[in-house]
Motif scaffolding. Structure first.
Motif, PDB file in Angstrom:
ATOM      1  N   GLY A   1      35.046  49.713  41.623  1.00  0.00           N
ATOM      2  CA  GLY A   1      34.684  49.331  43.040  1.00  0.00           C
ATOM      3  C   GLY A   1      33.253  48.115  42.837  1.00  0.00           C
ATOM      4  O   GLY A   1      33.385  47.829  44.149  1.00  0.00           O
ATOM      5  N   LEU A   2      33.119  48.251  42.200  1.00  0.00           N
ATOM      6  CA  LEU A   2      31.921  47.704  42.248  1.00  0.00           C
ATOM      7  C   LEU A   2      31.910  46.100  41.771  1.00  0.00           C
ATOM      8  O   LEU A   2      32.645  45.961  40.942  1.00  0.00           O
ATOM      9  CB  LEU A   2      30.932  48.113  40.333  1.00  0.00           C
ATOM     10  CG  LEU A   2      29.828  49.504  41.214  1.00  0.00           C
ATOM     11  CD1 LEU A   2      29.388  49.962  39.678  1.00  0.00           C
ATOM     12  CD2 LEU A   2      29.558  49.749  42.200  1.00  0.00           C
ATOM     13  N   ALA A   3      31.204  45.254  42.151  1.00  0.00           N
ATOM     14  CA  ALA A   3      31.215  43.902  42.216  1.00  0.00           C
ATOM     15  C   ALA A   3      30.867  42.933  40.942  1.00  0.00           C
ATOM     16  O   ALA A   3      29.638  44.650  40.386  1.00  0.00           O
ATOM     17  CB  ALA A   3      30.767  43.153  43.642  1.00  0.00           C
ATOM     18  N   GLY A   4      30.839  42.009  40.662  1.00  0.00           N
ATOM     19  CA  GLY A   4      30.245  41.945  39.020  1.00  0.00           C
ATOM     20  C   GLY A   4      28.546  42.069  39.262  1.00  0.00           C
ATOM     21  O   GLY A   4      28.362  42.538  38.625  1.00  0.00           O
ATOM     22  N   PRO A   5      27.888  41.564  39.261  1.00  0.00           N
ATOM     23  CA  PRO A   5      26.448  41.961  39.535  1.00  0.00           C
ATOM     24  C   PRO A   5      26.279  43.604  39.573  1.00  0.00           C
ATOM     25  O   PRO A   5      25.131  44.076  38.886  1.00  0.00           O
ATOM     26  CB  PRO A   5      26.194  41.415  40.881  1.00  0.00           C
ATOM     27  CG  PRO A   5      26.531  39.805  41.623  1.00  0.00           C
ATOM     28  CD  PRO A   5      28.199  40.931  40.941  1.00  0.00           C
ATOM     29  N   ASP A   6      27.013  43.936  40.746  1.00  0.00           N
ATOM     30  CA  ASP A   6      26.564  46.035  41.154  1.00  0.00           C
ATOM     31  C   ASP A   6      27.139  46.432  39.254  1.00  0.00           C
ATOM     32  O   ASP A   6      25.954  47.364  38.467  1.00  0.00           O
ATOM     33  CB  ASP A   6      26.847  46.536  41.912  1.00  0.00           C
ATOM     34  CG  ASP A   6      26.727  45.907  42.727  1.00  0.00           C
ATOM     35  OD1 ASP A   6      24.777  45.611  42.953  1.00  0.00           O
ATOM     36  OD2 ASP A   6      27.194  46.074  43.928  1.00  0.00           O
TER      37      ASP A   6
ATOM     38  N   ASP B   1      38.675  48.603  37.256  1.00  0.00           N
ATOM     39  CA  ASP B   1      39.367  48.412  37.970  1.00  0.00           C
ATOM     40  C   ASP B   1      39.884  46.777  36.894  1.00  0.00           C
ATOM     41  O   ASP B   1      39.183  46.645  35.974  1.00  0.00           O
ATOM     42  CB  ASP B   1      38.990  47.977  39.414  1.00  0.00           C
ATOM     43  CG  ASP B   1      38.100  47.884  40.072  1.00  0.00           C
ATOM     44  OD1 ASP B   1      39.014  49.541  39.830  1.00  0.00           O
ATOM     45  OD2 ASP B   1      36.900  48.707  40.572  1.00  0.00           O
ATOM     46  N   ALA B   2      41.292  46.222  37.155  1.00  0.00           N
ATOM     47  CA  ALA B   2      41.393  45.404  35.935  1.00  0.00           C
ATOM     48  C   ALA B   2      40.814  43.772  36.230  1.00  0.00           C
ATOM     49  O   ALA B   2      40.560  43.339  35.281  1.00  0.00           O
ATOM     50  CB  ALA B   2      43.184  45.171  36.626  1.00  0.00           C
ATOM     51  N   ARG B   3      40.937  43.637  37.827  1.00  0.00           N
ATOM     52  CA  ARG B   3      39.617  42.721  37.897  1.00  0.00           C
ATOM     53  C   ARG B   3      38.489  42.606  37.318  1.00  0.00           C
ATOM     54  O   ARG B   3      37.487  41.779  37.020  1.00  0.00           O
ATOM     55  CB  ARG B   3      39.396  42.487  39.786  1.00  0.00           C
ATOM     56  CG  ARG B   3      38.504  43.523  40.244  1.00  0.00           C
ATOM     57  CD  ARG B   3      38.897  43.432  41.442  1.00  0.00           C
ATOM     58  NE  ARG B   3      37.506  44.425  42.021  1.00  0.00           N
ATOM     59  CZ  ARG B   3      36.164  44.664  42.590  1.00  0.00           C
ATOM     60  NH1 ARG B   3      35.830  43.803  41.934  1.00  0.00           N
ATOM     61  NH2 ARG B   3      35.557  45.540  42.918  1.00  0.00           N
TER      62      ARG B   3
ATOM     63  N   VAL C   1      46.398  54.298  32.878  1.00  0.00           N
ATOM     64  CA  VAL C   1      47.950  53.307  33.015  1.00  0.00           C
ATOM     65  C   VAL C   1      47.975  53.494  35.023  1.00  0.00           C
ATOM     66  O   VAL C   1      48.638  52.138  34.618  1.00  0.00           O
ATOM     67  CB  VAL C   1      48.891  55.210  32.598  1.00  0.00           C
ATOM     68  CG1 VAL C   1      49.910  54.299  33.098  1.00  0.00           C
ATOM     69  CG2 VAL C   1      48.444  54.807  31.370  1.00  0.00           C
ATOM     70  N   ALA C   2      47.371  54.018  35.492  1.00  0.00           N
ATOM     71  CA  ALA C   2      47.719  53.479  36.791  1.00  0.00           C
ATOM     72  C   ALA C   2      47.268  52.037  37.518  1.00  0.00           C
ATOM     73  O   ALA C   2      47.271  51.514  38.366  1.00  0.00           O
ATOM     74  CB  ALA C   2      47.508  54.660  38.123  1.00  0.00           C
ATOM     75  N   LEU C   3      45.436  51.467  37.027  1.00  0.00           N
ATOM     76  CA  LEU C   3      45.012  50.361  37.222  1.00  0.00           C
ATOM     77  C   LEU C   3      45.424  49.747  36.203  1.00  0.00           C
ATOM     78  O   LEU C   3      45.213  48.446  36.134  1.00  0.00           O
ATOM     79  CB  LEU C   3      43.652  50.335  36.628  1.00  0.00           C
ATOM     80  CG  LEU C   3      43.418  51.538  37.891  1.00  0.00           C
ATOM     81  CD1 LEU C   3      41.771  52.708  37.395  1.00  0.00           C
ATOM     82  CD2 LEU C   3      43.145  51.497  39.104  1.00  0.00           C
ATOM     83  N   LEU C   4      45.858  49.592  34.366  1.00  0.00           N
ATOM     84  CA  LEU C   4      45.914  48.643  33.586  1.00  0.00           C
ATOM     85  C   LEU C   4      47.470  48.445  32.892  1.00  0.00           C
ATOM     86  O   LEU C   4      47.928  47.819  32.645  1.00  0.00           O
ATOM     87  CB  LEU C   4      44.910  48.531  32.757  1.00  0.00           C
ATOM     88  CG  LEU C   4      43.877  48.218  33.215  1.00  0.00           C
ATOM     89  CD1 LEU C   4      42.518  49.211  33.927  1.00  0.00           C
ATOM     90  CD2 LEU C   4      43.039  47.379  31.778  1.00  0.00           C
ATOM     91  N   GLY C   5      48.135  49.350  33.173  1.00  0.00           N
ATOM     92  CA  GLY C   5      49.541  49.764  33.187  1.00  0.00           C
ATOM     93  C   GLY C   5      49.589  50.492  31.299  1.00  0.00           C
ATOM     94  O   GLY C   5      47.992  50.891  31.122  1.00  0.00           O
ATOM     95  N   LEU C   6      50.613  50.526  31.657  1.00  0.00           N
ATOM     96  CA  LEU C   6      50.609  51.494  29.780  1.00  0.00           C
ATOM     97  C   LEU C   6      50.768  49.948  28.972  1.00  0.00           C
ATOM     98  O   LEU C   6      51.631  49.314  29.070  1.00  0.00           O
ATOM     99  CB  LEU C   6      52.091  52.126  29.950  1.00  0.00           C
ATOM    100  CG  LEU C   6      51.949  52.791  28.796  1.00  0.00           C
ATOM    101  CD1 LEU C   6      51.044  54.313  28.248  1.00  0.00           C
ATOM    102  CD2 LEU C   6      53.601  53.632  28.536  1.00  0.00           C
ATOM    103  N   GLN C   7      49.654  50.160  28.213  1.00  0.00           N
ATOM    104  CA  GLN C   7      49.724  49.242  27.122  1.00  0.00           C
ATOM    105  C   GLN C   7      49.657  49.135  26.016  1.00  0.00           C
ATOM    106  O   GLN C   7      48.949  50.499  25.079  1.00  0.00           O
ATOM    107  CB  GLN C   7      48.068  48.568  27.653  1.00  0.00           C
ATOM    108  CG  GLN C   7      48.269  48.251  28.823  1.00  0.00           C
ATOM    109  CD  GLN C   7      48.598  46.301  28.948  1.00  0.00           C
ATOM    110  OE1 GLN C   7      49.415  46.232  27.960  1.00  0.00           O
ATOM    111  NE2 GLN C   7      48.827  46.526  30.230  1.00  0.00           N
TER     112      GLN C   7
END
Length: 229
Positions: free
Chosen positions: A81-86, A116-118, A137-143
């Motif tokens: 949930g943190l934006a880039g600068p934070d 977060d993936a982003r 896994v729930a956030l980036l998938g099973l990789q």
């Protein structure tokens, strides 16, 4: 510090090179996002970090405080949930505190295995390797692991090689059979090994030592792979 020192001794005495994820600010009530307060690492913790570094341990940043921003157990994350600068401010402060403690880190082990993936691009601007776990896994998938993603290596660790030493011991034959040319992250937690007085951890360390690759070697290999078009 005594428990961490015993955990380190069990691995180091067997000759296991390993990565230790470090939280640079000790925090109470890490599951309560409304909590506050904490303290920097004290003399005993700093002395142990210096000993670990001298004995070949590689360090990872494990967040800044390891306090979740979300109360729900299935959402716990210090980074989510943190934006880039934070996000940059948090990891940079963590890296600064680790460096002040004499522990440089180019690896991130996200608290609660969640981000977060982003956020990947921001984190990859600070770290060469970013770890994950079952919660990822729930956030980036099973990789597959490891894999290059942009400017960093994603290194998720999954069961059956993520757990307690007593449960990993029976699986070591699989690693021995597939050792040639295969990177397999194995994840243990200090707190999970204390119930039996580290007995299974010591047995695990003796078995895994011939298979373990020093982290600097893995980091160097990852760097070489990035340079190949």
């Amino acid at each position: 510090a005594p428990a961490a020192a015993a955990f380190h001794a069990a691995l180091a005495d067997a000759g296991v090179p390993y990565l230790m994820a470090v939280v640079p600010q000790l925090t109470h009530r890490p599951f309560d996002p409304a909590a506050s307060g904490g303290r920097p690492l004290g003399d005993a913790e700093l002395a142990l970090l210096h000993r670990m570094r001298a004995e070949g341990v590689t360090f990872a940043l494990h967040g800044l405080t390891h306090r979740t921003r979300y109360a729900a157990a299935q959402q716990r994350s210090e980074l989510g949930g943190l934006a880039g600068p934070d996000l940059l401010a948090l990891v940079d402060e963590g890296l600064r505190r680790l460096a002040d403690a004499g522990a440089q880190a180019s690896v991130l082990v996200p608290p609660f295995n969640r981000f977060d993936a982003r956020q990947w691009g921001v984190l990859a601007s600070r770290f060469d390797v970013i770890a994950g776990g079952p919660e990822s896994v729930a956030l980036l998938g099973l990789q597959p692991t490891p894999q290059w993603r942009g400017d960093a290596v994603y290194l998720p660790s999954y069961p059956p090689y993520y757990g307690r030493a007593k449960d990993l011991l029976p699986r070591l034959g699989e690693l021995e059979a597939a050792a040639a040319g295969l990177w397999t992250p194995v994840t243990l937690h200090l707190a999970w090994e204390l119930d039996d007085g580290l007995e299974h951890l010591r047995r695990f360390a003796e078995r895994v030592a011939p298979l373990a690759t020093p982290w600097p070697e893995f980091l160097a290999a990852a760097g070489r792979s990035r340079s190949v078009p």
